[in-house]
Design an enzyme around this catalytic site. Structure first.
Site, PDB file in Angstrom:
ATOM      1  CG  HIS A   1      -4.517   9.702   0.141  1.00 38.33           C
ATOM      2  ND1 HIS A   1      -3.163   9.741  -0.024  1.00 38.33           N
ATOM      3  CD2 HIS A   1      -4.719   9.238   1.399  1.00 38.33           C
ATOM      4  CE1 HIS A   1      -2.574   9.316   1.086  1.00 38.33           C
ATOM      5  NE2 HIS A   1      -3.503   9.008   1.968  1.00 38.33           N
TER       6      HIS A   1
ATOM      7  CG  ASP B   1      -1.773   1.240   1.302  1.00 32.75           C
ATOM      8  OD1 ASP B   1      -2.858   1.203   0.688  1.00 32.75           O
ATOM      9  OD2 ASP B   1      -1.383   2.253   1.912  1.00 32.75           O
TER      10      ASP B   1
ATOM     11  CE  LYS C   1      -3.761   4.659   0.527  1.00 33.04           C
ATOM     12  NZ  LYS C   1      -2.338   4.520   0.904  1.00 33.04           N
TER      13      LYS C   1
ATOM     14  CE1 TYR D   1       0.472   7.839   2.426  1.00 30.80           C
ATOM     15  CE2 TYR D   1       1.047   5.546   2.055  1.00 30.80           C
ATOM     16  CZ  TYR D   1       0.175   6.495   2.530  1.00 30.80           C
ATOM     17  OH  TYR D   1      -0.998   6.092   3.125  1.00 30.80           O
TER      18      TYR D   1
HETATM   19  P1  NAP Z   1       0.229   1.206  12.014  1.00 32.53           P
HETATM   20  O1  NAP Z   1       0.473   0.257  10.927  1.00 32.53           O
HETATM   21  O2  NAP Z   1      -0.947   1.027  12.889  1.00 32.53           O
HETATM   22  O3  NAP Z   1       1.492   1.270  12.971  1.00 32.53           O
HETATM   23  C1  NAP Z   1       2.798   1.410  12.461  1.00 32.53           C
HETATM   24  C2  NAP Z   1       3.730   1.571  13.656  1.00 32.53           C
HETATM   25  O4  NAP Z   1       3.652   0.429  14.481  1.00 32.53           O
HETATM   26  C3  NAP Z   1       5.166   1.747  13.253  1.00 32.53           C
HETATM   27  O5  NAP Z   1       5.718   2.705  14.126  1.00 32.53           O
HETATM   28  C4  NAP Z   1       5.786   0.360  13.503  1.00 32.53           C
HETATM   29  O6  NAP Z   1       7.108   0.513  13.916  1.00 32.53           O
HETATM   30  C5  NAP Z   1       4.941  -0.175  14.623  1.00 32.53           C
HETATM   31  N1  NAP Z   1       4.719  -1.624  14.513  1.00 32.53           N
HETATM   32  C6  NAP Z   1       4.496  -2.350  13.393  1.00 32.53           C
HETATM   33  N2  NAP Z   1       4.306  -3.639  13.682  1.00 32.53           N
HETATM   34  C7  NAP Z   1       4.412  -3.734  15.029  1.00 32.53           C
HETATM   35  C8  NAP Z   1       4.316  -4.812  15.930  1.00 32.53           C
HETATM   36  N3  NAP Z   1       4.072  -6.036  15.503  1.00 32.53           N
HETATM   37  N4  NAP Z   1       4.498  -4.552  17.259  1.00 32.53           N
HETATM   38  C9  NAP Z   1       4.746  -3.304  17.697  1.00 32.53           C
HETATM   39  N5  NAP Z   1       4.844  -2.233  16.894  1.00 32.53           N
HETATM   40  C10 NAP Z   1       4.681  -2.452  15.563  1.00 32.53           C
HETATM   41  O7  NAP Z   1       0.154   2.716  11.493  1.00 32.53           O
HETATM   42  P2  NAP Z   1       0.279   3.491  10.104  1.00 32.53           P
HETATM   43  O8  NAP Z   1       1.655   3.400   9.539  1.00 32.53           O
HETATM   44  O9  NAP Z   1      -0.307   4.816  10.369  1.00 32.53           O
HETATM   45  O10 NAP Z   1      -0.749   2.738   9.147  1.00 32.53           O
HETATM   46  C11 NAP Z   1      -0.367   1.664   8.296  1.00 32.53           C
HETATM   47  C12 NAP Z   1      -0.450   2.039   6.837  1.00 32.53           C
HETATM   48  O11 NAP Z   1      -1.744   2.508   6.497  1.00 32.53           O
HETATM   49  C13 NAP Z   1       0.457   3.194   6.393  1.00 32.53           C
HETATM   50  O12 NAP Z   1       1.802   2.811   6.285  1.00 32.53           O
HETATM   51  C14 NAP Z   1      -0.180   3.566   5.090  1.00 32.53           C
HETATM   52  O13 NAP Z   1       0.206   2.653   4.072  1.00 32.53           O
HETATM   53  C15 NAP Z   1      -1.652   3.428   5.429  1.00 32.53           C
HETATM   54  N6  NAP Z   1      -2.287   4.701   5.850  1.00 32.53           N
HETATM   55  C16 NAP Z   1      -3.249   5.229   5.028  1.00 32.53           C
HETATM   56  C17 NAP Z   1      -3.856   6.431   5.371  1.00 32.53           C
HETATM   57  C18 NAP Z   1      -4.905   7.002   4.457  1.00 32.53           C
HETATM   58  O14 NAP Z   1      -5.255   8.181   4.629  1.00 32.53           O
HETATM   59  N7  NAP Z   1      -5.435   6.236   3.550  1.00 32.53           N
HETATM   60  C19 NAP Z   1      -3.512   7.092   6.552  1.00 32.53           C
HETATM   61  C20 NAP Z   1      -2.559   6.515   7.383  1.00 32.53           C
HETATM   62  C21 NAP Z   1      -1.963   5.323   7.027  1.00 32.53           C
HETATM   63  P3  NAP Z   1       8.325  -0.253  13.111  1.00 32.53           P
HETATM   64  O15 NAP Z   1       8.292   0.247  11.713  1.00 32.53           O
HETATM   65  O16 NAP Z   1       9.526   0.167  13.875  1.00 32.53           O
HETATM   66  O17 NAP Z   1       8.024  -1.718  13.219  1.00 32.53           O
END
Ligand code: NAP
Length: 280
Positions: free
Chosen positions: A106, A43, A73, A48
């Protein structure tokens, strides 16, 4: 891996790698590592600024393009007809591919009629540049409008969804309309909050799975796809393994009962807190 089957028979892996923040050489390495260990869903987004890295990771990997489900997106500033098409074409160039499997709006932009964006998306689908179209950050009234336009299927609505933001009404509507709900920030960004929740921690200890796996598994069992981001090989593997176990119904119900209301992404086009559809 668990797959979602779209109404037309196409499939999407229910666990994908979120790539926000994965940039530079490290970004490409993470994408490569993810593909090597079995991820088949990536994704990204134009904003990004990592589509080149995602493309490089895919190119370095032994996994063929057809085996990868790739989402990008279009920014909310680019939702008018010409800009939407140009944005997708630029993404394809940066990703070094002829098509994306899923192209999302997006964020909604009320200044551009959704009908216009849908027309552009339809063109891209007809040209084979996007296999499917979907939206992101659409609260229910916006989604109803896109569905009502009846121009092309809305494959998914990608929204913030985790144990502290259980948008049950939106999920019910999506299931009813056969729109896959995809959870972004499924771990609540990974800091504090969700991962420190006492109920999740107790379940984690009881079943010998990590808190992150419990949170992801709960989402998967609700029929929600997840795209956790990680830059660490071991945490990527940990997240992927959420496909490999079941959460007993009684334990899933305890998470269901948390009733927290914590939206982490605080930018919103409009006053979403006061919008009746926002938490429905
Ligand atoms: P998330 O996936 O909920 O959390 C990511 C964070 O959690 C990172 O700091 C990661 O650190 C840590 N993490 C990952 N796996 C873990 C585990 N097993 N145990 C403990 N910590 C862990 O948050 P997000 O990055 O906001 O969301 C995920 C994805 O959703 C984004 O990368 C993006 O692709 C998408 N997104 C889309 C939108 C939108 O508007 N459509 C908005 C936000 C996000 P490490 O990297 O150090 O493991």
């Amino acid at each position: 891996m668990i797959y979602y089957v779209f109404p037309d028979g196409g499939r999407m892996p229910m666990i994908g790698l979120g790539t926000y923040g994965l940039r530079g050489e490290d970004g490409a390495r993470c994408v490569l590592e993810a593909l090597d260990m079995g991820y088949r869903h990536l994704d990204t987004a134009a904003t990004y600024e990592n589509e080149r890295e995602v493309g490089r990771g895919m190119a370095l990997s032994q996994v063929s393009r057809e085996e990868i489900f790739l989402t990008t997106k279009v920014d909310r500033e680019d939702l008018c007809y010409d800009r939407f098409i140009a944005s997708c074409e630029s993404s394809l160039e940066r990703l070094n591919t002829d098509y994306v499997d899923l192209l999302l709006v997006h964020w909604p932009n009320r200044e551009v009629p959704i009908e216009e964006t849908l027309r552009a998306a339809q063109r891209l689908v007809e040209q084979g540049k996007a296999r499917r179209f979907g939206v992101s950050n659409f609260i229910r009234p916006y989604l109803e409008e896109a569905v009502g336009a009846d121009r092309l299927p809305i494959a998914t609505n990608q929204v913030e969804y985790h144990p502290y933001l259980n948008q049950k009404g939106l999920l019910r509507y999506c299931l009813e309309k056969r729109i896959l709900l995809t959870a972004y920030s499924p771990l609540g960004h990974g800091k504090g909050h969700v991962l420190n929740d006492p109920v999740l921690q107790e379940i984690s200890q009881r079943i010998g799975r990590t808190v992150a796996q419990v949170a992801l598994r709960w989402l998967l069992q609700k029929g929600i796809a997840v795209i956790p981001k990680s830059a660490s090989r071991s945490r990527m593997a940990e997240n992927l393994a959420a496909a490999d176990f079941e959460l007993e119904e009684g334990l899933a119900q305890r998470i269901e009962a948390l009733e927290e209301r914590k939206r982490l992404i605080d930018w919103w086009p409009g006053d979403f807190e006061k919008d009746p559809g926002a938490f429905e």
